[in-house]
Write an enzyme that holds these catalytic residues in place. Structure first.
Site, mmCIF file in Angstrom:
data_model
loop_
_atom_site.group_PDB
_atom_site.id
_atom_site.type_symbol
_atom_site.label_atom_id
_atom_site.label_comp_id
_atom_site.label_asym_id
_atom_site.label_seq_id
_atom_site.Cartn_x
_atom_site.Cartn_y
_atom_site.Cartn_z
ATOM 1 N N CYS A 30 -5.643 16.973 -16.544
ATOM 2 C CA CYS A 30 -5.752 16.948 -17.537
ATOM 3 C C CYS A 30 -5.625 15.250 -17.025
ATOM 4 O O CYS A 30 -4.901 14.274 -17.570
ATOM 5 C CB CYS A 30 -5.104 17.226 -18.677
ATOM 6 S SG CYS A 30 -4.885 19.162 -18.459
ATOM 7 N N GLY A 34 -6.451 8.131 -16.998
ATOM 8 C CA GLY A 34 -6.904 8.004 -16.059
ATOM 9 C C GLY A 34 -5.582 7.088 -15.298
ATOM 10 O O GLY A 34 -5.616 6.650 -14.157
ATOM 11 N N ASN A 35 -4.489 6.369 -15.483
ATOM 12 C CA ASN A 35 -3.325 5.835 -14.913
ATOM 13 C C ASN A 35 -2.514 7.222 -13.530
ATOM 14 O O ASN A 35 -2.302 6.293 -12.845
ATOM 15 C CB ASN A 35 -1.778 5.978 -15.828
ATOM 16 C CG ASN A 35 -2.976 5.010 -17.151
ATOM 17 O OD1 ASN A 35 -2.943 3.687 -16.887
ATOM 18 N ND2 ASN A 35 -2.484 5.671 -18.552
ATOM 19 N N ASP A 54 -12.074 16.108 -16.944
ATOM 20 C CA ASP A 54 -10.771 16.257 -18.694
ATOM 21 C C ASP A 54 -12.350 16.647 -19.656
ATOM 22 O O ASP A 54 -13.954 16.621 -19.064
ATOM 23 C CB ASP A 54 -10.958 14.483 -19.297
ATOM 24 C CG ASP A 54 -10.225 14.672 -20.317
ATOM 25 O OD1 ASP A 54 -8.521 14.419 -20.413
ATOM 26 O OD2 ASP A 54 -10.429 14.783 -21.440
ATOM 27 N N ASP A 99 -0.653 17.916 -16.200
ATOM 28 C CA ASP A 99 -0.292 16.809 -16.925
ATOM 29 C C ASP A 99 -0.461 17.351 -18.509
ATOM 30 O O ASP A 99 -1.577 16.318 -18.843
ATOM 31 C CB ASP A 99 -0.380 15.605 -16.771
ATOM 32 C CG ASP A 99 0.595 14.344 -18.199
ATOM 33 O OD1 ASP A 99 2.105 14.596 -17.542
ATOM 34 O OD2 ASP A 99 0.406 14.023 -18.244
ATOM 35 N N CYS A 152 5.047 14.028 -21.746
ATOM 36 C CA CYS A 152 5.585 13.381 -22.080
ATOM 37 C C CYS A 152 6.125 14.007 -23.525
ATOM 38 O O CYS A 152 7.051 13.210 -24.524
ATOM 39 C CB CYS A 152 4.953 12.560 -22.600
ATOM 40 S SG CYS A 152 3.603 12.733 -23.736
#
Length: 307
Positions: A30, A34-35, A54, A99, A152
Site C-alpha cells: 500500500c 510514497g514516504n 496502490d 502498511d 498508525c
C-alpha cells in the site's frame, strides 16, 4: 514543543525494520503517498527492485511524484490492488511491507477526534477485516522471508488482534521476531507473543502513535542466522541511535570509511535535513619535495565535522 520531524519519526520504523538488502526484490503493498517506499529505496542504496502498489488513482499520482522527486529509480509504481496480485508472478520477492489503510487514530493532529466515545465499532471491524486479508495475502508469496505489518492506529482491533488472528493461520511457516528489544513500549498482552511487537505512544515517545510487527519465515539455519542479525541491529539502534536518526532525517551521514544509507529526500524530513547535516572532506596531500615550503593561505577557517 516537539518538532514536526520528531512526531513523524515513528513512520520510519516499518521500512527500517524490514531492512531489505541492496539488490533485493521488495513489495510495498500500500505504497502511496510514497514516504516509506522512498525510505526503502534509500536503505537499498537505490539498487534492486521495489514493486509499489496502490489502487487509488489520486494517491498513485502522488506516489509517482514522490518517487521522481526522490530519484528512486529502483521503484516500479503500479496502479493495481495488491489483493489482486498473483503471488506466483513474483517468485523473487523476499520482503514485503504492509502498511494498510487504518483509522489513523494515532496521528497526533487527529487524536482529539478519536476518543473512546467516538469509536465506530463497525468501521473498526471493517478495517480489521481488510487488514487481516491483506496481511494474509502478503504471507502467501512463495519466496517471501520477511513481512512487516504496521499501522498508525492505537486500537487493539487493528494491531494486536490482526496479528494474533493471522499468526494462528500461518504459525507453521511464520513467527514473530522480537524487534528492538530495548524499546520500552511493547504490544499489549492480548496474546502470547504480543510483546515481540512494538508501539510508539505519543505521550511517551513524542511521536505519532504507531504499531509494528515483523513476521519471519521459519526455514533453515541460514534464515535463523539472518533473523538474529535483525535482532542485533534493532537492539543497538532503538530511537536514540545515530543511524536511525540519519534515516529519519534522510540525510547523508559519514563515518570513517563508511557512508551511511540515506540518499533520498522525503516530504517528512526536509526540515530535519536543513537543521542537521554530516560533512566530510578529505584532500590528498601533494608532495612538493623537501625544499619546498607551502604558502600559507590567508583567512583559512576550519569547521568542525559533525558525527
Amino acid at each position: 514543543m516537539v518538532s514536526n520531524t520528531k512526531i513523524l519519526q515513528a513512520s520510519c520504523l516499518p521500512s527500517y525494520l524490514l531492512s531489505p538488502l541492496p539488490g533485493s526484490h521488495v513489495i510495498d503493498a500500500c505504497a502511496a503517498p510514497g514516504n516509506k517506499t522512498t525510505h526503502l529505496a534509500s536503505l537499498m542504496n537505490n539498487h534492486g527492485c521495489i514493486y509499489a502498489f496502490d489502487k487509488d488513482l489520486k494517491r498513485f499520482q502522488t506516489l509517482k511524484k514522490m518517487i521522481k522527486r526522490a530519484g528512486a529509480s529502483c521503484v516500479k509504481p503500479s496502479l493495481h490492488d495488491f489483493l489482486q496480485i498473483n503471488p506466483s508472478d513474483y517468485p523473487t520477492v523476499r520482503y514485503i511491507l504492509v502498511d494498510p489503510s487504518c483509522s489513523g487514530s494515532g496521528i497526533v493532529g487527529r487524536m482529539e477526534f478519536h476518543t473512546e466515545a467516538s469509536v465506530d465499532s463497525k468501521r473498526l471491524a471493517s478495517l480489521a477485516a481488510f487488514q487481516r486479508k491483506i496481511l494474509q495475502h502478503a504471507l502467501n508469496f512463495p519466496s517471501v522471508e520477511r513481512v512487516v505489518y504496521s499501522t498508525c492506529s492505537v486500537h487493539e482491533e487493528e494491531n494486536e488482534r490482526v496479528v494474533e488472528s493471522v499468526l494462528q493461520d500461518f504459525c507453521s511457516s511464520f513467527h514473530l521476531v522480537h524487534i528492538m528489544p530495548e524499546w520500552e513500549n511493547r504490544g499489549r498482552p492480548v496474546f502470547g507473543g504480543a510483546e515481540h511487537c512494538i508501539r510508539a505512544i505519543p505521550e511517551k515517545d513524542q511521536t505519532n502513535g504507531f504499531f509494528v510487527a515483523l513476521f519471519q519465515r521459519i526455514q533453515d539455519e541460514h534464515i535463523q542466522s539472518s533473523e538474529s542479525d535483525v535482532g542485533d541491529t534493532t537492539q543497538t539502534t532503538a530511537y536514540k541511535s545515530d543511524r536511525l536518526q540519519c534515516h529519519a532525517a534522510d540525510e547523508t551521514c559519514c563515518d570513517d570509511g563508511e557512508q551511511n544509507r540515506g540518499e533520498f529526500s522525503t516530504a517528512q524530513t526536509t526540515t530535519a535535513l536543513k537543521d542537521k547535516r554530516c560533512h566530510r572532506s578529505k584532500k590528498k596531500k601533494k608532495d612538493f619535495g623537501s625544499s619546498h615550503t607551502p604558502r600559507r593561505k590567508k583567512n583559512r577557517r576550519f569547521y568542525p565535522v559533525n558525527s
